[in-house]
Motif scaffolding. Structure first.
Motif, mmCIF file in Angstrom:
data_model
loop_
_atom_site.group_PDB
_atom_site.id
_atom_site.type_symbol
_atom_site.label_atom_id
_atom_site.label_comp_id
_atom_site.label_asym_id
_atom_site.label_seq_id
_atom_site.Cartn_x
_atom_site.Cartn_y
_atom_site.Cartn_z
ATOM 1 N N VAL A 126 0.804 -1.222 0.000
ATOM 2 C CA VAL A 126 0.000 0.000 0.000
ATOM 3 C C VAL A 126 0.838 1.272 0.000
ATOM 4 C CG1 VAL A 126 -1.748 1.318 1.279
ATOM 5 C CG2 VAL A 126 -1.951 -1.162 1.084
ATOM 6 N N PHE A 127 1.881 1.345 0.834
ATOM 7 C CA PHE A 127 2.606 2.607 0.949
ATOM 8 C C PHE A 127 3.262 3.062 -0.355
ATOM 9 C CE2 PHE A 127 6.292 5.266 2.122
ATOM 10 C CZ PHE A 127 5.578 6.368 2.565
ATOM 11 N N PRO A 128 3.876 2.184 -1.135
ATOM 12 C CA PRO A 128 4.427 2.657 -2.417
ATOM 13 C C PRO A 128 3.359 3.250 -3.337
ATOM 14 C CG PRO A 128 5.431 0.573 -1.839
ATOM 15 C CD PRO A 128 4.295 0.810 -0.859
ATOM 16 N N ARG A 129 2.153 2.722 -3.268
ATOM 17 C CA ARG A 129 1.065 3.289 -4.076
ATOM 18 C C ARG A 129 0.695 4.696 -3.596
ATOM 19 N NH1 ARG A 129 -3.455 -0.702 -3.442
ATOM 20 N NH2 ARG A 129 -4.589 0.790 -4.706
ATOM 21 N N GLU A 130 0.674 4.894 -2.276
ATOM 22 C CA GLU A 130 0.397 6.226 -1.729
ATOM 23 C C GLU A 130 1.511 7.194 -2.128
ATOM 24 O OE1 GLU A 130 0.267 8.559 2.512
ATOM 25 O OE2 GLU A 130 -0.633 6.566 2.456
ATOM 26 N N LEU A 131 2.739 6.742 -1.999
ATOM 27 C CA LEU A 131 3.881 7.576 -2.359
ATOM 28 C C LEU A 131 3.840 7.965 -3.837
ATOM 29 C CD1 LEU A 131 6.399 8.867 -1.179
ATOM 30 C CD2 LEU A 131 7.631 6.772 -1.695
ATOM 31 N N GLU A 132 3.463 7.041 -4.693
ATOM 32 C CA GLU A 132 3.346 7.336 -6.129
ATOM 33 C C GLU A 132 2.262 8.388 -6.378
ATOM 34 O OE1 GLU A 132 3.912 7.586 -10.142
ATOM 35 O OE2 GLU A 132 5.257 6.747 -8.627
ATOM 36 N N ALA A 133 1.137 8.299 -5.656
ATOM 37 C CA ALA A 133 0.076 9.298 -5.802
ATOM 38 C C ALA A 133 0.580 10.679 -5.392
ATOM 39 C CB ALA A 133 -1.150 8.907 -4.973
#
Length: 175
Positions: A126-133
């Motif tokens: 989940v966190f890499p997806r948030e960081l990408e956003a």
């Protein structure tokens, strides 16, 4: 980025009705609130159907690479969150098997917290997806990025010093 028309008009009305009132802080506060809303909006798709909430991720990120177990109180202090809120969220994470809390016989309130392997897998997803956003949202800053970081650091440090706290770490400057 300027204040929205309604916010500017509200500031103007307060100034007119109470000329002695310093309304200058309204501009900064309005921008901080607007930025917070925009950040939340950018990550909404990440959390739609995700195994975690934003509050849970906020707690799990520092646990992910912690070199030693962390207590709930220390986590709350580091993140600037309420201890009650952190405790409640940690309870939910523990029930789902994403963290473990080891009972400390000397002080029940100081139970060390560690991520389980499942917790690591979930945060690693989940966190890499948030960081990408966030990266996509801020991509337009370009060469102004460091200027923004410097201004936000000044804001955080000023607020910390006015509150008599120095809990916000200063981000390292990038070349």
């Amino acid at each position: 980025m300027e204040m929205l028309p309604l916010q500017a008009r509200t500031q103007e009305l307060w100034s007119e009705r109470n000329p002695g009132l310093d309304t200058s802080a309204m501009q900064v506060v309005a921008l901080v609130k607007r930025i917070t809303v925009l950040l939340d909006r950018a990550v909404e798709p990440v959390y739609d159907g995700a195994a975690l909430t934003t509050a849970e991720v906020e707690l799990l990120v520092p646990l992910r690479h912690a070199e030693s177990p962390v207590t709930a109180a220390r986590l709350a202090d580091r993140l600037g969150m309420s201890r009650a809120g952190v405790s409640k969220t940690l309870g939910k994470l523990e029930k789902r098997g994403l963290i473990t809390r080891t009972v400390n016989p000397a002080d029940r309130r100081a139970a060390p917290i560690t991520l389980t392997p499942e917790g690591k897998d979930v945060i690693d997803t989940v966190f890499p997806r948030e960081l990408e956003a966030h990266t996509q949202l801020l991509a337009g800053l370009g060469t102004d990025r460091q200027r923004v970081v410097d201004a936000l650091t000044l804001l955080a440090e000023t607020m910390d010093s006015r509150l008599g706290q120095a809990t916000t770490p200063t981000p390292p400057k990038k070349p």
